[in-house]
Scaffold this motif. Structure first.
Motif, PDB file in Angstrom:
ATOM      1  N   THR A 157      49.783  16.288 -35.245  1.00 35.07           N
ATOM      2  CA  THR A 157      50.386  17.608 -35.089  1.00 35.07           C
ATOM      3  C   THR A 157      50.480  18.218 -36.481  1.00 35.07           C
ATOM      4  O   THR A 157      51.216  17.729 -37.332  1.00 35.07           O
ATOM      5  CB  THR A 157      51.775  17.529 -34.448  1.00 35.07           C
ATOM      6  OG1 THR A 157      51.641  16.970 -33.128  1.00 35.07           O
ATOM      7  CG2 THR A 157      52.407  18.909 -34.343  1.00 35.07           C
ATOM      8  N   SER A 208      51.461  21.087 -39.087  1.00 30.57           N
ATOM      9  CA  SER A 208      52.405  22.185 -39.281  1.00 30.57           C
ATOM     10  C   SER A 208      52.395  22.574 -40.754  1.00 30.57           C
ATOM     11  O   SER A 208      51.909  21.835 -41.605  1.00 30.57           O
ATOM     12  CB  SER A 208      53.812  21.771 -38.843  1.00 30.57           C
ATOM     13  OG  SER A 208      54.249  20.640 -39.580  1.00 30.57           O
ATOM     14  N   GLU A 251      52.167  25.323 -34.520  1.00 29.56           N
ATOM     15  CA  GLU A 251      51.719  23.941 -34.722  1.00 29.56           C
ATOM     16  C   GLU A 251      50.369  23.789 -34.027  1.00 29.56           C
ATOM     17  O   GLU A 251      50.075  24.499 -33.061  1.00 29.56           O
ATOM     18  CB  GLU A 251      52.718  22.948 -34.123  1.00 29.56           C
ATOM     19  CG  GLU A 251      54.042  22.899 -34.843  1.00 29.56           C
ATOM     20  CD  GLU A 251      54.983  21.879 -34.228  1.00 29.56           C
ATOM     21  OE1 GLU A 251      55.657  21.183 -34.991  1.00 29.56           O
ATOM     22  OE2 GLU A 251      55.036  21.801 -32.975  1.00 29.56           O
ATOM     23  N   CYS A 298      47.378  20.806 -32.691  1.00 31.29           N
ATOM     24  CA  CYS A 298      47.042  19.414 -32.427  1.00 31.29           C
ATOM     25  C   CYS A 298      45.591  19.177 -32.834  1.00 31.29           C
ATOM     26  O   CYS A 298      44.678  19.828 -32.321  1.00 31.29           O
ATOM     27  CB  CYS A 298      47.230  19.100 -30.946  1.00 31.29           C
ATOM     28  SG  CYS A 298      46.875  17.371 -30.543  1.00 31.29           S
ATOM     29  N   ALA A 305      51.762  21.461 -30.302  1.00 28.22           N
ATOM     30  CA  ALA A 305      51.944  20.080 -30.745  1.00 28.22           C
ATOM     31  C   ALA A 305      51.203  19.124 -29.813  1.00 28.22           C
ATOM     32  O   ALA A 305      50.942  19.451 -28.661  1.00 28.22           O
ATOM     33  CB  ALA A 305      53.431  19.743 -30.776  1.00 28.22           C
TER      34      ALA A 305
END
Length: 200
Positions: A148, A150, A157, A159, A199
């Protein structure tokens, strides 16, 4: 840093208001406080106005620069999205070789560091040169891993998935090199990298 810039802008506004006060009003106010005080010349008011406006301009310049510094230290959602997309494109198909014991032939970052450094490198513009975090999922392995991604200041966010794929056509045997039990071969692998919003 934002609050400091706001204080400077408010101070600049107050200084400009002070510079706009008429000389006769200042004289009457001064006379009401101290009737025996000597008269203030007009030149003193001109110098005071120039000084007040000069300091106000300095406050505005420093405030604007402070906002620029803060903007340059935080990721926006768009900056982070663009950087993650480009990082995924660049890492997709990334080749590395391991020896017969499974150790990389050339130094290889762990996936987490590889993702973070690629995102920072692809930030572009006034994106910061740090502040990226690629949080690994607990079930990650060398062959299949999720992170994830960030950025400091960004709400978004992403993935990112890294899958290691054996690539026999990328195997390499150094010419003329013979190991103890035959020819030494470096085994080739490619990374298949994808990303999606949200995420993992």
């Amino acid at each position: 840093m934002t609050w400091l810039s706001v204080i400077l802008f408010v101070l600049a506004a107050l200084l400009i208001l002070m510079a706009c006060v008429k000389a006769r009003r200042v004289r009457s106010w001064r006379e009401s406080l101290n009737p025996s005080a000597p008269e203030v010349p007009d030149a003193a008011f001109v110098v005071a106005r120039i000084a007040l406006i000069g300091v106000a301009i300095c406050c505005v310049v420093v405030g604007v620069r402070g906002l620029g510094v803060e903007d340059g230290s935080k990721w926006s959602d768009d900056e982070l999205k663009s950087a993650v997309e480009q990082a995924a494109d660049e890492l997709d198909g990334f080749l590395y070789r391991v020896d017969e014991s499974g150790e990389p032939v050339v130094y290889f970052h762990d996936y987490e560091t590889l993702v973070e450094s690629e995102v920072v490198e692809n930030g572009g513009g006034d994106a910061p040169q740090d502040g990226v975090d690629a949080a690994p999922m607990p079930a990650n392995s060398d062959t299949d891993a999720y992170f994830t991604v960030s950025g400091n200041g960004a709400d978004a966010e992403f993935c990112t998935r890294i899958k290691r794929v054996r690539s026999k056509e990328d195997d390499y045997t150094p010419p003329g090199f013979m190991g103890g039990e035959g020819t030494y071969t470096e085994l080739g692998y490619r990374l298949a990298v994808t990303m999606r919003e949200g995420a993992c």
